[in-house]
Design an enzyme around this catalytic site. Structure first.
Site, PDB file in Angstrom:
ATOM      1  CB  SER A   1      -0.977   0.392   1.100  1.00 55.92           C
ATOM      2  OG  SER A   1      -1.583   1.157   1.486  1.00 55.92           O
TER       3      SER A   1
ATOM      4  CE1 TYR B   1      -4.501  -1.737   4.864  1.00 58.07           C
ATOM      5  CE2 TYR B   1      -2.926  -0.225   4.294  1.00 58.07           C
ATOM      6  CZ  TYR B   1      -3.920  -0.981   3.978  1.00 58.07           C
ATOM      7  OH  TYR B   1      -4.258  -1.261   2.825  1.00 58.07           O
TER       8      TYR B   1
HETATM    9  P1  NAD Z   1     -11.198  -5.884  -0.489  1.00 55.38           P
HETATM   10  O1  NAD Z   1     -12.094  -5.845   1.057  1.00 55.38           O
HETATM   11  O2  NAD Z   1     -12.433  -6.154  -1.693  1.00 55.38           O
HETATM   12  O3  NAD Z   1     -10.946  -7.247  -0.436  1.00 55.38           O
HETATM   13  C1  NAD Z   1      -9.913  -8.285   0.597  1.00 55.38           C
HETATM   14  C2  NAD Z   1     -10.148  -9.426   0.535  1.00 55.38           C
HETATM   15  O4  NAD Z   1      -9.725 -10.235   1.818  1.00 55.38           O
HETATM   16  C3  NAD Z   1     -11.806 -10.009   0.270  1.00 55.38           C
HETATM   17  O5  NAD Z   1     -11.858 -10.670  -0.192  1.00 55.38           O
HETATM   18  C4  NAD Z   1     -11.852 -10.491   1.801  1.00 55.38           C
HETATM   19  O6  NAD Z   1     -13.046 -11.997   1.745  1.00 55.38           O
HETATM   20  C5  NAD Z   1     -10.018 -11.079   2.382  1.00 55.38           C
HETATM   21  N1  NAD Z   1     -10.369 -11.760   3.667  1.00 55.38           N
HETATM   22  C6  NAD Z   1      -9.977 -11.183   4.567  1.00 55.38           C
HETATM   23  N2  NAD Z   1      -9.992 -11.590   5.823  1.00 55.38           N
HETATM   24  C7  NAD Z   1      -9.378 -12.555   5.252  1.00 55.38           C
HETATM   25  C8  NAD Z   1      -8.605 -13.852   5.725  1.00 55.38           C
HETATM   26  N3  NAD Z   1      -8.964 -13.962   7.011  1.00 55.38           N
HETATM   27  N4  NAD Z   1      -8.243 -15.081   5.079  1.00 55.38           N
HETATM   28  C9  NAD Z   1      -8.221 -15.029   3.774  1.00 55.38           C
HETATM   29  N5  NAD Z   1      -8.622 -14.034   3.201  1.00 55.38           N
HETATM   30  C10 NAD Z   1      -9.719 -12.645   3.909  1.00 55.38           C
HETATM   31  O7  NAD Z   1     -10.019  -5.259  -0.563  1.00 55.38           O
HETATM   32  P2  NAD Z   1      -9.012  -4.512  -1.291  1.00 55.38           P
HETATM   33  O8  NAD Z   1      -9.795  -3.212  -1.615  1.00 55.38           O
HETATM   34  O9  NAD Z   1      -9.250  -5.259  -2.864  1.00 55.38           O
HETATM   35  O10 NAD Z   1      -8.009  -5.250  -1.229  1.00 55.38           O
HETATM   36  C11 NAD Z   1      -6.699  -6.170  -1.116  1.00 55.38           C
HETATM   37  C12 NAD Z   1      -5.731  -5.978  -0.775  1.00 55.38           C
HETATM   38  O11 NAD Z   1      -4.792  -4.541  -1.134  1.00 55.38           O
HETATM   39  C13 NAD Z   1      -5.545  -5.610   1.117  1.00 55.38           C
HETATM   40  O12 NAD Z   1      -3.914  -6.592   1.377  1.00 55.38           O
HETATM   41  C14 NAD Z   1      -5.707  -4.087   1.151  1.00 55.38           C
HETATM   42  O13 NAD Z   1      -4.215  -3.557   1.594  1.00 55.38           O
HETATM   43  C15 NAD Z   1      -4.743  -3.919  -0.030  1.00 55.38           C
HETATM   44  N6  NAD Z   1      -4.355  -1.864  -0.604  1.00 55.38           N
HETATM   45  C16 NAD Z   1      -6.161  -1.461  -0.940  1.00 55.38           C
HETATM   46  C17 NAD Z   1      -5.840   0.124  -1.127  1.00 55.38           C
HETATM   47  C18 NAD Z   1      -7.304  -0.064  -1.263  1.00 55.38           C
HETATM   48  O14 NAD Z   1      -7.964   1.551  -1.687  1.00 55.38           O
HETATM   49  N7  NAD Z   1      -8.679  -0.883  -2.004  1.00 55.38           N
HETATM   50  C19 NAD Z   1      -5.176   0.312  -1.391  1.00 55.38           C
HETATM   51  C20 NAD Z   1      -3.818   0.342  -0.793  1.00 55.38           C
HETATM   52  C21 NAD Z   1      -3.064  -1.437  -1.033  1.00 55.38           C
END
Ligand code: NAD
Length: 256
Positions: free
Chosen positions: A138, A151
Site C-alpha cells: 500500500s 495496517y
Molecule cells: P477487499 O475488501 O475488496 O478484498 C479483501 C479480500 O480479503 C476479500 O476478498 C476478503 O474476503 C479477504 N479476506 C479478508 N480477511 C481474510 C482472511 N482472514 N482470510 C482470507 N481472506 C480474507 O479489499 P481490496 O481493497 O481489494 O484489498 C486487497 C489488498 O489491497 C489488501 O491487502 C489491501 O490492504 C490492499 N490495498 C487496498 C487499497 C485500496 O484502496 N482498496 C489500497 C492499497 C492497498
C-alpha cells in the site's frame, strides 16, 4: 529469453472474493494461467468459478490454513509458480484505543500469512527454478496516516519481507516485488468512505475529495484492473530482472 510474457503458469492468489484480488484472478485466467483463488468468504467460490479459477476456502489468520492452501494448489496443479499475497482488512482507531485483538488479526493476516504462504510455496518455485511473488502492500507501506497503526505496521513489514525474499530468491529464479497503491475503488475503501463520512459529518464525495485525494496529483480513485495489470507484468517472464522493488500506483501521493 526462452518464454514469452504469457507462458501458462500456476498462480495462488489470496483475498479474491472482491476488489483487487478478484481483478487479479480474472486477469490471470484471461492470460491462460491455472489459478487457485483463496479467501475465507464462501462467496469467493462463485466469483472464482465465474473467472475460470479454482477456489480454496481458508481463514488466512490461521497458519495451518495458509499451509493447506499451498498444499491444495500443489495437489490440484502440481506446483505453484506465482504467489500473490493480497488478502487484507482495515481497522481505524487511535493507538490508545486500538483493540489488541484487531492488531493481532491484522498482523496475522497481512504479515504472518504472506510469510507462511511464501515459505510454503518456496520449495515448488525453487525446484522449478522459476517463481514470482507479488505482495499487495500500500502507499501506507511508505507513509503513515493517523488511526491505522496495525495496517501501516503490517504493510511496512511486508516491504521488508519482499526485499528479503528477493535477496534469497535471486539465485533460484524467484523474484519478489511489492505494489503500493493509493485508494482503489473496492469494498475495503467503500467501507472507509462510509465510516469517515459518519466520523467527520461529511458527504461521501467530500470524504473522497478532501481526505482520500488530498495528497493525490491525479484526482480520482484507482480501478482494481489497473493494479491487476501491474501484477500481471511482475508475474511474467519479462519481469525476471525486476526484484526487491516497491511499485507505486499512488496517483502521485508520495511524489511530494
Ligand atoms: P477487499 O475488501 O475488496 O478484498 C479483501 C479480500 O480479503 C476479500 O476478498 C476478503 O474476503 C479477504 N479476506 C479478508 N480477511 C481474510 C482472511 N482472514 N482470510 C482470507 N481472506 C480474507 O479489499 P481490496 O481493497 O481489494 O484489498 C486487497 C489488498 O489491497 C489488501 O491487502 C489491501 O490492504 C490492499 N490495498 C487496498 C487499497 C485500496 O484502496 N482498496 C489500497 C492499497 C492497498
Amino acid at each position: 529469453m526462452t518464454a514469452n510474457a504469457s507462458t501458462p503458469r500456476v498462480a495462488l492468489v489470496t483475498g479474491t472474493s472482491s476488489g483487487i484480488g478478484e481483478a487479479v484472478v480474472r486477469h490471470f485466467c484471461e492470460q491462460g494461467h491455472q489459478v487457485l483463488a483463496v479467501d475465507f468468504n464462501p462467496a469467493g467460490k462463485e466469483v472464482a468459478e465465474r473467472a475460470g479459477a479454482a477456489f480454496f476456502q481458508a481463514d488466512l489468520t490461521d497458519g495451518e490454513a495458509c499451509k493447506a492452501a499451498v498444499a491444495d494448489a500443489v495437489k490440484r496443479f502440481g506446483r505453484v509458480d506465482i504467489l500473490v499475497n493480497n488478502a487484507g482488512v482495515q481497522h481505524v482507531s487511535p493507538i490508545e484505543e486500538f483493540p489488541e485483538t484487531k492488531w493481532r488479526q491484522i498482523i496475522d493476516l497481512m504479515l504472518t500469512a504472506p510469510f507462511l504462504l511464501t515459505q510454503a510455496a518456496w520449495p515448488s518455485m525453487r525446484e522449478n527454478g522459476w517463481g514470482r511473488i507479488v505482495n499487495i502492500a500500500s502507499v501506507h507501506a511508505q507513509v503513515a496516516s493517523p488511526g491505522k497503526s496495525a495496517y501501516i505496521s503490517a504493510k511496512h513489514g511486508m516491504i521488508g519481507l519482499t526485499k528479503t525474499a528477493a535477496l534469497e530468491g535471486g539465485s533460484q529464479g524467484i523474484t519478489a516485488n511489492a505494489i503500493c497503491p493509493a485508494y482503489v475503488k473496492t469494498p475495503l475503501v467503500d467501507n472507509q468512505i462510509a465510516d469517515q463520512a459518519k466520523m467527520h459529518g461529511m458527504q461521501e464525495q467530500e470524504v473522497i475529495e478532501q481526505i482520500m485525494l488530498k495528497n493525490a496529483a491525479v484526482k480520482r480513485l484507482i480501478e482494481p484492473a489497473e493494479v491487476a495489470e501491474l501484477v500481471g507484468y511482475l508475474a511474467s517472464d519479462l519481469a525476471g530482472a525486476v526484484t526487491g522493488a516497491s511499485w507505486n500506483i499512488d496517483l502521485g501521493w508520495t511524489a511530494q
